[in-house]
Write an enzyme that holds these catalytic residues in place. Structure first.
Site, PDB file in Angstrom:
ATOM      1  N   ASP A   9       3.451  -3.804   6.719  1.00  0.00           N
ATOM      2  CA  ASP A   9       3.917  -2.746   7.636  1.00  0.00           C
ATOM      3  C   ASP A   9       2.770  -2.523   8.628  1.00  0.00           C
ATOM      4  O   ASP A   9       2.120  -1.493   8.623  1.00  0.00           O
ATOM      5  CB  ASP A   9       4.298  -1.453   6.888  1.00  0.00           C
ATOM      6  CG  ASP A   9       3.147  -0.851   6.092  1.00  0.00           C
ATOM      7  OD1 ASP A   9       2.290  -1.619   5.610  1.00  0.00           O
ATOM      8  OD2 ASP A   9       3.105   0.385   5.937  1.00  0.00           O
ATOM      9  N   HIS A 240      -7.630  -1.394   1.667  1.00  0.00           N
ATOM     10  CA  HIS A 240      -6.503  -1.487   0.732  1.00  0.00           C
ATOM     11  C   HIS A 240      -5.835  -2.868   0.775  1.00  0.00           C
ATOM     12  O   HIS A 240      -5.834  -3.607  -0.197  1.00  0.00           O
ATOM     13  CB  HIS A 240      -5.442  -0.434   1.072  1.00  0.00           C
ATOM     14  CG  HIS A 240      -5.975   0.946   1.196  1.00  0.00           C
ATOM     15  ND1 HIS A 240      -6.417   1.666   0.117  1.00  0.00           N
ATOM     16  CD2 HIS A 240      -6.136   1.758   2.280  1.00  0.00           C
ATOM     17  CE1 HIS A 240      -6.818   2.857   0.514  1.00  0.00           C
ATOM     18  NE2 HIS A 240      -6.661   2.937   1.817  1.00  0.00           N
TER      19      HIS A 240
END
Ligand code: BDR
Ligand code: CA
Length: 308
Positions: A9, A240
Site C-alpha cells: 500500500d 516496518h
C-alpha cells in the site's frame, strides 16, 4: 534467487521495501500487487509505478487489487505518517507504464500455481488481496512456500489503536481469515519492526551521497520521522516493510516462535489486536511463526547496503 510477490500500500516504508527488494541480489520479484491502507488502492498503484520507475525497475509488472475491506468501510488514509499522496508529499513524475489488467488476487493464484512451493508472498499492507486469493483458490495454501506478513503487535502496543497495528486494522476480517486458513505465515510485527530504526543520521548520509534516489528517500523520510517524533517521541522511523523483505532475504535476522494467533474482530476497544497464545500449554496448535527478536544492527546495515 527466491521468487517473491510483494503486496503493498505504497506508503513511505513500502517504497523503501520495494527498493530494497529490487536491489537485493537474493530476490526475483515476479510482480507487485497493490492494496489500500496508507492510501487508496489507486494511489498505491500510481505510487508503486512511480517508485519502480524512479529506481530503474519500471519493467516489473504491477497488479491493482482490492479497493476496500472484505466487510467494513474503508478507513481514513494515514496522512500524518505518509502525507497526502502517500510519499511524504514528495512529487514524482507521473508513471509512463500502465498497471496490468489482471487483478492482484488472480495474479497471486496464477503465479503460485505456476511455481509450486517456490513463491514467497510478502504482504505489507491490508491482507485483503491474499484473503480473496485463498477464497477463490484454497489450494494455494499448500502450494505457496510461505507468506511473510508485516503486521500485528503480539507483545507490544499497537500503532493505530492502543492494541492494534495499522495493516491488521485496515481489514481485520481479512487478516483473521488468512490466519485461520492454514497457510504458512511468518509474522513480522511491531514487536520487531520498532527495534529497527532509521535515524536522521542515516538521512544525512543519503543526502551526502547526492543522487536523485537518495534525495527522494531522504525527503520522504523526513515527513515520516516528524510524525514518529510527534506521536511517540521516537528518534527515527520504524523500518516496518523493509524488515519483512529482510526476513525473506535472511531469516536469521530474526528469531521467530510458533504460536497460535487470532485476530480480534469484535469491533470493541480490542478490535484488530493480534492475540498470541504464549502459554506453556496453548489451547490450539500454532498457526503463525511470530518474530519476537531481531538482530537490528545487522539488518539495518544490510538494508542500507541494498536499499539503493
Ligand atoms: C505498517 O502500516 C503502514 O503504515 C506501513 O506502511 C506499514 O506497512 C506499519 O504498521
Ligand atoms: Ca505498508
Amino acid at each position: 534467487m527466491k521468487k517473491v510477490i510483494i503486496d503493498v500500500d505504497t506508503g513511505i516504508d513500502d517504497a523503501m521495501a520495494l527498493s530494497y527488494a529490487v536491489h537485493s541480489p537474493d530476490l526475483e520479484i515476479c510482480g507487485v500487487t497493490t492494496t489500500f491502507g496508507n492510501i487508496t488502492v489507486e494511489e498505491a498503484t500510481r505510487n508503486t509505478l512511480q517508485v519502480l520507475e524512479l529506481i530503474g525497475a519500471g519493467e516489473i509488472p504491477v497488479y491493482p487489487g482490492a479497493s476496500k475491506p472484505l466487510v467494513r468501510e474503508l478507513k481514513e488514509k494515514a496522512k500524518l505518517f505518509h502525507g497526502e499522496n502517500g510519499l511524504g508529499n514528495v512529487e514524482l513524475p507521473l508513471p509512463s507504464a500502465a498497471p496490468q489488467v489482471m487483478r492482484a488476487a488472480e495474479f497471486m493464484i496464477a503465479t503460485i500455481k505456476e511455481h509450486p512451493q517456490k513463491i514467497t508472498l510478502i504482504t505489507v499492507g491490508s491482507m485483503t488481496n491474499l484473503a480473496l486469493a485463498i477464497m477463490a483458490a484454497p489450494e494455494i495454501v499448500s502450494l505457496v512456500e510461505r507468506v511473510v506478513v508485516m503486521g500485528g503487535a503480539v507483545t507490544v502496543p499497537g500503532n493505530r489503536t492502543p492494541v492494534a497495528e495499522a495493516n491488521i486494522c485496515a481489514d481485520p476480517e481479512a487478516a483473521s481469515y488468512v490466519f485461520q486458513s492454514g497457510i504458512p505465515i511468518t509474522l513480522v510485527g511491531l514487536d520487531v519492526t520498532m527495534q529497527t530504526l532509521l535515524t536522521r543520521e542515516h538521512l544525512q548520509q543519503w543526502r551526502e551521497s547526492d543522487t536523485k534516489i537518495s534525495h527522494f528517500f531522504a525527503d520522504m523520510c523526513e515527513v515520516y520521522m516528524d510524525a514518529y517524533a510527534k506521536v511517540g517521541n521516537v528518534l527515527g522511523c520504524g523500518l516496518h516493510d523493509p524488515l519483512a523483505v529482510g526476513v525473506v532475504i535472511d531469516p536469521s535476522f530474526v528469531t521467530a516462535y510458533p504460536m497460535h494467533v487470532q485476530v480480534d474482530t469484535s469491533g470493541s476497544a480490542s478490535d484488530a489486536r493480534t492475540i498470541g497464545d504464549r502459554r506453556e500449554q496453548p489451547a490450539s496448535a500454532p498457526n503463525v511463526d511470530v518474530c519476537l527478536e531481531v538482530d537490528h544492527e545487522r539488518f539495518v546495515e544490510h538494508f542500507l547496503k541494498y536499499v539503493m
